[in-house]
Design a protein around this motif. Structure first.
Motif, PDB file in Angstrom:
ATOM      1  N   ALA A 143     -67.011  68.599 -34.363  1.00  0.00           N
ATOM      2  CA  ALA A 143     -66.656  68.711 -32.947  1.00  0.00           C
ATOM      3  C   ALA A 143     -65.209  69.141 -32.802  1.00  0.00           C
ATOM      4  O   ALA A 143     -64.328  68.665 -33.528  1.00  0.00           O
ATOM      5  N   LEU A 144     -64.969  70.044 -31.858  1.00  0.00           N
ATOM      6  CA  LEU A 144     -63.616  70.488 -31.531  1.00  0.00           C
ATOM      7  C   LEU A 144     -63.287  70.101 -30.099  1.00  0.00           C
ATOM      8  O   LEU A 144     -64.147  70.114 -29.218  1.00  0.00           O
ATOM      9  N   GLU A 145     -62.032  69.760 -29.875  1.00  0.00           N
ATOM     10  CA  GLU A 145     -61.537  69.469 -28.526  1.00  0.00           C
ATOM     11  C   GLU A 145     -60.706  70.656 -28.049  1.00  0.00           C
ATOM     12  O   GLU A 145     -59.911  71.214 -28.814  1.00  0.00           O
ATOM     13  N   TYR A 146     -60.905  71.044 -26.794  1.00  0.00           N
ATOM     14  CA  TYR A 146     -60.140  72.144 -26.194  1.00  0.00           C
ATOM     15  C   TYR A 146     -59.347  71.598 -25.010  1.00  0.00           C
ATOM     16  O   TYR A 146     -59.925  71.199 -23.999  1.00  0.00           O
ATOM     17  N   LYS A 147     -58.020  71.566 -25.152  1.00  0.00           N
ATOM     18  CA  LYS A 147     -57.168  71.015 -24.099  1.00  0.00           C
ATOM     19  C   LYS A 147     -56.273  72.106 -23.540  1.00  0.00           C
ATOM     20  O   LYS A 147     -55.711  72.901 -24.304  1.00  0.00           O
ATOM     21  N   PRO A 148     -56.105  72.153 -22.192  1.00  0.00           N
ATOM     22  CA  PRO A 148     -55.135  73.101 -21.632  1.00  0.00           C
ATOM     23  C   PRO A 148     -53.779  72.913 -22.311  1.00  0.00           C
ATOM     24  O   PRO A 148     -53.336  71.785 -22.538  1.00  0.00           O
ATOM     25  N   ALA A 149     -53.151  74.017 -22.649  1.00  0.00           N
ATOM     26  CA  ALA A 149     -51.924  73.972 -23.458  1.00  0.00           C
ATOM     27  C   ALA A 149     -50.835  73.111 -22.821  1.00  0.00           C
ATOM     28  O   ALA A 149     -50.616  73.152 -21.615  1.00  0.00           O
ATOM     29  N   PHE A 150     -50.165  72.359 -23.658  1.00  0.00           N
ATOM     30  CA  PHE A 150     -49.033  71.537 -23.236  1.00  0.00           C
ATOM     31  C   PHE A 150     -48.016  71.510 -24.371  1.00  0.00           C
ATOM     32  O   PHE A 150     -48.322  71.876 -25.515  1.00  0.00           O
ATOM     33  N   ILE A 151     -46.813  71.119 -24.047  1.00  0.00           N
ATOM     34  CA  ILE A 151     -45.771  70.965 -25.065  1.00  0.00           C
ATOM     35  C   ILE A 151     -45.169  69.574 -24.962  1.00  0.00           C
ATOM     36  O   ILE A 151     -45.277  68.920 -23.917  1.00  0.00           O
ATOM     37  N   GLU A 152     -44.580  69.128 -26.052  1.00  0.00           N
ATOM     38  CA  GLU A 152     -43.954  67.811 -26.091  1.00  0.00           C
ATOM     39  C   GLU A 152     -42.555  67.960 -26.643  1.00  0.00           C
ATOM     40  O   GLU A 152     -42.340  68.613 -27.671  1.00  0.00           O
ATOM     41  N   GLY A 153     -41.581  67.370 -25.938  1.00  0.00           N
ATOM     42  CA  GLY A 153     -40.178  67.538 -26.309  1.00  0.00           C
ATOM     43  C   GLY A 153     -39.785  66.835 -27.593  1.00  0.00           C
ATOM     44  O   GLY A 153     -40.389  65.834 -27.983  1.00  0.00           O
ATOM     45  N   ASP A 154     -38.759  67.381 -28.254  1.00  0.00           N
ATOM     46  CA  ASP A 154     -38.206  66.744 -29.454  1.00  0.00           C
ATOM     47  C   ASP A 154     -36.737  66.384 -29.265  1.00  0.00           C
ATOM     48  O   ASP A 154     -36.061  65.974 -30.217  1.00  0.00           O
ATOM     49  N   GLY A 155     -36.238  66.567 -28.039  1.00  0.00           N
ATOM     50  CA  GLY A 155     -34.838  66.225 -27.756  1.00  0.00           C
ATOM     51  C   GLY A 155     -33.855  67.320 -28.111  1.00  0.00           C
ATOM     52  O   GLY A 155     -32.660  67.192 -27.822  1.00  0.00           O
ATOM     53  N   ARG A 156     -34.336  68.419 -28.715  1.00  0.00           N
ATOM     54  CA  ARG A 156     -33.436  69.490 -29.146  1.00  0.00           C
ATOM     55  C   ARG A 156     -33.877  70.868 -28.650  1.00  0.00           C
ATOM     56  O   ARG A 156     -33.058  71.685 -28.265  1.00  0.00           O
ATOM     57  N   SER A 157     -35.176  71.117 -28.662  1.00  0.00           N
ATOM     58  CA  SER A 157     -35.687  72.460 -28.386  1.00  0.00           C
ATOM     59  C   SER A 157     -35.876  72.717 -26.897  1.00  0.00           C
ATOM     60  O   SER A 157     -36.211  71.808 -26.124  1.00  0.00           O
ATOM     61  N   THR A 158     -35.679  73.975 -26.500  1.00  0.00           N
ATOM     62  CA  THR A 158     -35.936  74.367 -25.117  1.00  0.00           C
ATOM     63  C   THR A 158     -37.441  74.537 -24.907  1.00  0.00           C
ATOM     64  O   THR A 158     -38.220  74.624 -25.871  1.00  0.00           O
TER      65      THR A 158
END
Length: 331
Positions: free
Chosen positions: A163-178
């Protein structure tokens, strides 16, 4: 013919894996990729990509018609979200929207996400969505919107392979990257390619698209904003949107799907007599059995994609093209 000279991604992988397994495999008609002829141990068969020679013609026709599919799934006692079939956004469609508050609209007899509009909660949006769907089909299905996430279960010969999950794209911060850097990293991670150079279904997020920039502006952010550690930003708005315009992250959930839901996927394929199928499920939690609160079956695909499973299923034992070819020559 060399697999690298074949254009269709599914056919490339089928031919490559077949030859690794000692199976002769060539296009039935030179220059035409609709049919592959395979020969192994004195047995010769003809297939259409991931559609096997064992599938009845009627099964393909039933899978293409969403109304017929849902009827047969419900007869088998399988969970299917409430729906109606209409030819226009009339009183019946408006009543259905008012009853369920949020719906999706899709062409009745097309595959994939063509003409599908999600998360409709207003009458004017409903009318526009029906018009869009009717560009692809005379009749339109309006279905109750199910909260949760999309999953695709691959079924081959009565077995749930993964089984594969398909999620609308999101990003998560690392405190450094834009935000821009995080999006580019997401694109690099998701845009996987197999050994013959074909990519999966992921559509790279365009950092210059107007819709993305407007969405970020609504959130009070820009591409140059730096997200805090763990801060999550959805890259697509929560409003109504065409399904084929969403970039989706693909995740392997083969270890998470409950035995009950895996069996539901197998039963869904059997209900339509589709031996090799992709079962689309939407639910809140794939670890819990499907029901009225947790979601249901959206569609049974009779020509399932195997590129994403081949790229994202984890573990050396899950070789989807090998499983497919072994099934084809089972007695």
């Amino acid at each position: 013919m060399n697999p690298y000279q074949v254009q269709n991604a599914q056919n490339k992988q089928i031919m490559k894996k077949a030859r690794e397994m000692g199976i002769e495999c060539e296009p039935l008609i030179p220059g035409c990729e609709d049919f592959l002829e395979l020969s192994y141990r004195g047995k010769t068969i003809v297939i259409n990509k991931t559609r096997s020679h064992k599938m009845p013609l009627m099964a393909g026709l039933l899978a293409k018609n969403k109304d017929a599919s849902n009827l047969l799934l419900r007869r088998r006692g399988l969970p299917v979200p409430d729906y109606i079939v209409v030819s226009q956004a009339g009183e019946e469609a408006v009543r259905f929207l008012n009853t369920h508050r949020m719906v999706i609209v899709k062409p009745l007899d097309t595959s994939r996400s063509v003409g599908v509009t999600l998360r409709i909660d207003r009458e004017d949006d409903l009318e526009n969505a029906v018009k869009t769907a009717r560009l692809h089909s005379e009749q339109v299905m309006i279905q109750q919107y199910v909260e949760g996430t999309d999953f695709r279960v691959l079924v081959i010969g009565g077995k749930a392979i993964g089984a594969l999950e398909y999620k609308p794209a999101f990003i998560e911060g690392d405190g450094r990257s834009t935000i821009e850097q995080l999006i580019r990293k997401l694109n690099e991670d998701q845009l996987r390619r197999n050994s013959v150079g074909d990519a999966g279904s992921f559509q790279p997020v365009d950092v210059e698209s107007k819709s993305l920039l407007m969405h970020l502006q609504e959130l009070g952010k820009s591409l140059q904003a730096v997200l805090e550690q763990g801060e999550r930003v959805e890259l697509f708005s929560g409003g109504n949107i065409l399904a084929d315009g969403i970039s989706e992250i693909v995740l392997d959930r083969s270890e998470d799907i409950s035995a009950v839901n895996a069996n539901i996927a197998v039963e869904a394929a059997k209900a339509l007599q589709v031996d090799v199928a992709g079962i689309d499920i939407r639910c809140r939690d794939i670890r819990l059995p499907l029901n009225d609160e947790n979601g249901g079956i959206l569609e049974v695909n009779a020509l399932p994609d195997m590129i994403d499973p081949s790229l994202f299923f984890q573990g050396a034992s899950t070789d989807v093209f090998q499983s497919y070819l072994q099934y084809l020559f089972e007695e």
